[in-house]
Scaffold this motif. Structure first.
Motif, PDB file in Angstrom:
ATOM      1  N   LEU A   3      27.270 -12.152 -83.378  1.00  0.00           N
ATOM      2  CA  LEU A   3      25.999 -12.600 -82.809  1.00  0.00           C
ATOM      3  C   LEU A   3      24.841 -11.643 -83.141  1.00  0.00           C
ATOM      4  CD1 LEU A   3      25.190 -15.032 -81.068  1.00  0.00           C
ATOM      5  CD2 LEU A   3      25.435 -13.597 -79.049  1.00  0.00           C
TER       6      LEU A   3
ATOM      7  N   LEU B 271      20.813 -12.206 -82.906  1.00  0.00           N
ATOM      8  CA  LEU B 271      20.138 -11.519 -81.805  1.00  0.00           C
ATOM      9  C   LEU B 271      18.970 -10.676 -82.322  1.00  0.00           C
ATOM     10  CD1 LEU B 271      20.038 -10.644 -78.809  1.00  0.00           C
ATOM     11  CD2 LEU B 271      21.662  -8.864 -79.352  1.00  0.00           C
TER      12      LEU B 271
ATOM     13  N   THR C 210      20.446 -15.558 -75.740  1.00  0.00           N
ATOM     14  CA  THR C 210      21.266 -14.859 -76.737  1.00  0.00           C
ATOM     15  C   THR C 210      21.705 -13.490 -76.216  1.00  0.00           C
ATOM     16  OG1 THR C 210      19.805 -15.870 -78.361  1.00  0.00           O
ATOM     17  CG2 THR C 210      21.378 -14.288 -79.195  1.00  0.00           C
TER      18      THR C 210
ATOM     19  N   TYR D  19      25.443 -12.316 -75.661  1.00  0.00           N
ATOM     20  CA  TYR D  19      25.920 -11.119 -76.365  1.00  0.00           C
ATOM     21  C   TYR D  19      26.600 -10.148 -75.402  1.00  0.00           C
ATOM     22  CZ  TYR D  19      25.566  -6.515 -78.587  1.00  0.00           C
ATOM     23  OH  TYR D  19      25.839  -5.251 -79.073  1.00  0.00           O
TER      24      TYR D  19
ATOM     25  N   TRP E 231      29.899 -12.374 -73.717  1.00  0.00           N
ATOM     26  CA  TRP E 231      30.764 -13.341 -74.369  1.00  0.00           C
ATOM     27  C   TRP E 231      32.081 -12.755 -74.872  1.00  0.00           C
ATOM     28  CZ3 TRP E 231      30.562 -18.522 -74.623  1.00  0.00           C
ATOM     29  CH2 TRP E 231      31.380 -19.156 -75.541  1.00  0.00           C
TER      30      TRP E 231
END
Lengths: 292, 214
Positions: free
Chosen positions: A145, A149, A191, A195, A198
């Protein structure tokens, strides 16, 4: 079997942080100057051409901070030798081309240089995220990610700068320009939360634990996202207030930039643990594996 | 095709650190820079087991440090040794962040006790004096010794003159060097006859350093 605990890296410190913050924010600011429109339909950079030089100046400042910490700055001429696979090479190329083309476009406005500057600004922002993603030793950076990000965070900070520039220059926003900005702020918040929460990888969790503490959360989530989202919503509801309340624009812009700086600085300086050393499972009859 | 590698017998390692010290002396660097012996606690009370873990560059088959190097200073030889062209390294530190084995370092200051400007290549190559200050550096499996030994017809791993200094100096005989692709080499035999493991296997780097655990 974990044999060595994660340790902080002291390789990329404040100078790298300044470079990545400045580079991302300035590139996005440059793009927004072409994207953001006044109610009359004119872009910001048409009304205030001086805005076009702010971004290359900030990117140059980022590169300069890197060079003053380097012990071998003269060897910078070798930095473009691995464009095939190194994202740092690509970042240097994109950044240099952006600085040059944006500067020339400011001096002698030209459509071709404008296109080059816009393309390389996008390239510069993209390269930052991928540069971090390829750092295999740092669990919090080597997450899929991270490129997204960094990109969204740069756009958000760029929008924050646009708000500040608009307030300082007395510019007004077209309603849909404001909606675009708000979308980036919300997307960045989502996001960021994904981040932080997750990944189930243990090394990643250990490295990002510092991001979950109260003060970083207040800075990145509260000040950096929730406050500006509320202010932007207020401005959208009362669209006539966009011009009438420059103080709100300044407050909103400062909050977004502060939150974005905190976000990137937290990733680079606080969640920067090198992976612990883990011994694999012993095999009874280990077969020497040659990579193809 | 030759692929140099190392097998470390952790049953024998006593953690004396001789390999680390001799590595520093040979390369005229502070010890614990290219090669370190970590004292690891592997179980809590009441056993409190400890393990000595000698580590250096793993000379990976797929080295993460190689792709990220912006100057192309890091390269992998056909014999598997990952080396650095120190004269073009800019010292950006990106490879340190890519290497999951903590194998790379930057010497920022030339301390009083160590002269890091050394004539690095002992193999007779016409090479200028190379400074390690401000650039990334790491273990090279004593590449000049290996190359010089091969030129003399010696066999690295068997002949001490052609083997890395850490292997030569290991007091417990825990370190073994040789050709991993040669089924008759000592290291290949050790791998066949013992339980071995590698570090950070999940990352898919294909390290060339193996550890015998028990």
């Amino acid at each position: 079997m974990k044999l060595i605990q994660p340790v902080r890296n002291n390789v990329w410190t404040w100078s790298a942080t300044v470079n990545f913050i400045m580079g991302g924010m300035a590139s996005a600011f440059y793009l927004f100057c072409f994207l953001m429109k006044t109610p009359q339909g004119e872009t910001f950079c048409t009304l205030q051409p001086v805005l076009k030089i702010v971004a290359p100046a900030l990117v140059s400042l980022g590169f300069f901070t890197l060079s003053i910490k380097s012990i071998r700055p003269l060897r910078a001429r070798y930095l473009l030798r691995n464009l095939r696979s190194s994202w740092i090479s690509r970042e240097i190329l994109a950044g240099t081309m952006f600085i040059l083309s944006a500067f020339i476009d400011w001096l002698f406005p030209c459509f071709i240089f404008q296109i080059i500057a816009i393309t390389t600004a996008l390239g510069l922002m993209t390269s930052h995220g991928f540069a971090f993603y390829r750092a295999r030793a740092v669990a919090s950076w080597n997450a899929p990610l991270i490129p997204f990000l960094f990109l969204i965070s740069s756009f958000t900070m760029g929008f924050g700068m646009v708000l500040l520039a608009a307030a300082l220059n007395g510019l007004t926003f077209k309603l849909d320009s404001m909606v675009i900005g708000l979308t980036f702020v919300v997307l960045n918040l989502v996001t960021w939360l994904i981040y932080m929460n997750w990944y189930r990888d243990r090394a990643f969790k250990e490295a990002t634990e510092v991001l979950h503490r109260t003060i970083p959360l207040i800075l990145t989530v509260g000040i950096g996202h929730l406050l500006p989202s509320l202010l932007l919503l207020l401005l959208l509801i009362d669209s006539t207030g966009v011009k009438a309340q420059p103080i709100i624009l300044v407050l909103c812009g400062l909050a977004i930039v502060t939150g974005g700086v905190g976000q990137k600085a937290d990733i680079i300086l606080r969640a920067n643990y090198l992976r612990g050393i883990v011994m694999g499972q012993p095999k009874v009859s280990a077969k020497v594996v040659s990579p193809t | 095709m030759v692929r140099w590698g190392m097998v470390t017998d952790l049953r024998k390692c006593i953690g004396c650190g001789a390999c680390s010290i001799v590595c520093g002396q040979r390369n005229e660097l502070p010890s614990n820079l290219w090669r370190r012996v970590h004292d690891c606690g592997i179980s809590g009370p009441p056993e409190r087991q400890r393990m000595c873990l000698p580590m250096s560059c793993m000379h990976c088959g797929k080295p993460p440090c190689l792709d990220v190097c912006p100057t192309g200073a890091t390269y992998r030889r056909s014999d598997g040794i990952v080396d650095i062209k120190y004269e073009i390294c800019v010292g950006c530190g990106y490879c340190i962040l890519a290497c999951p084995y903590l194998a790379r370092t930057i010497v920022f200051h030339n301390g009083d006790d160590f002269e890091t400007d050394v004539t690095y290549r002992e193999s007779g190559k016409p090479s200028p004096s190379i400074s390690f200050t401000g650039v990334c550096s790491k273990c090279d499996f004593c590449l000049p010794r290996v190359d010089a030994g091969l030129a003399k017809g010696l066999e690295p791993g068997l002949d001490l003159e052609a083997s890395p200094m850490c292997v030569v100096s290991c007091t417990a005989g825990a370190l073994h060097f040789g050709d991993l692709d040669d089924p008759d080499s000592m290291v290949s035999q050790m791998l066949r006859e013992n339980k071995t493991a590698c570090l950070q296997e999940d990352l898919g780097t294909y390290p060339s350093v193996y550890y015998i655990l028990d």
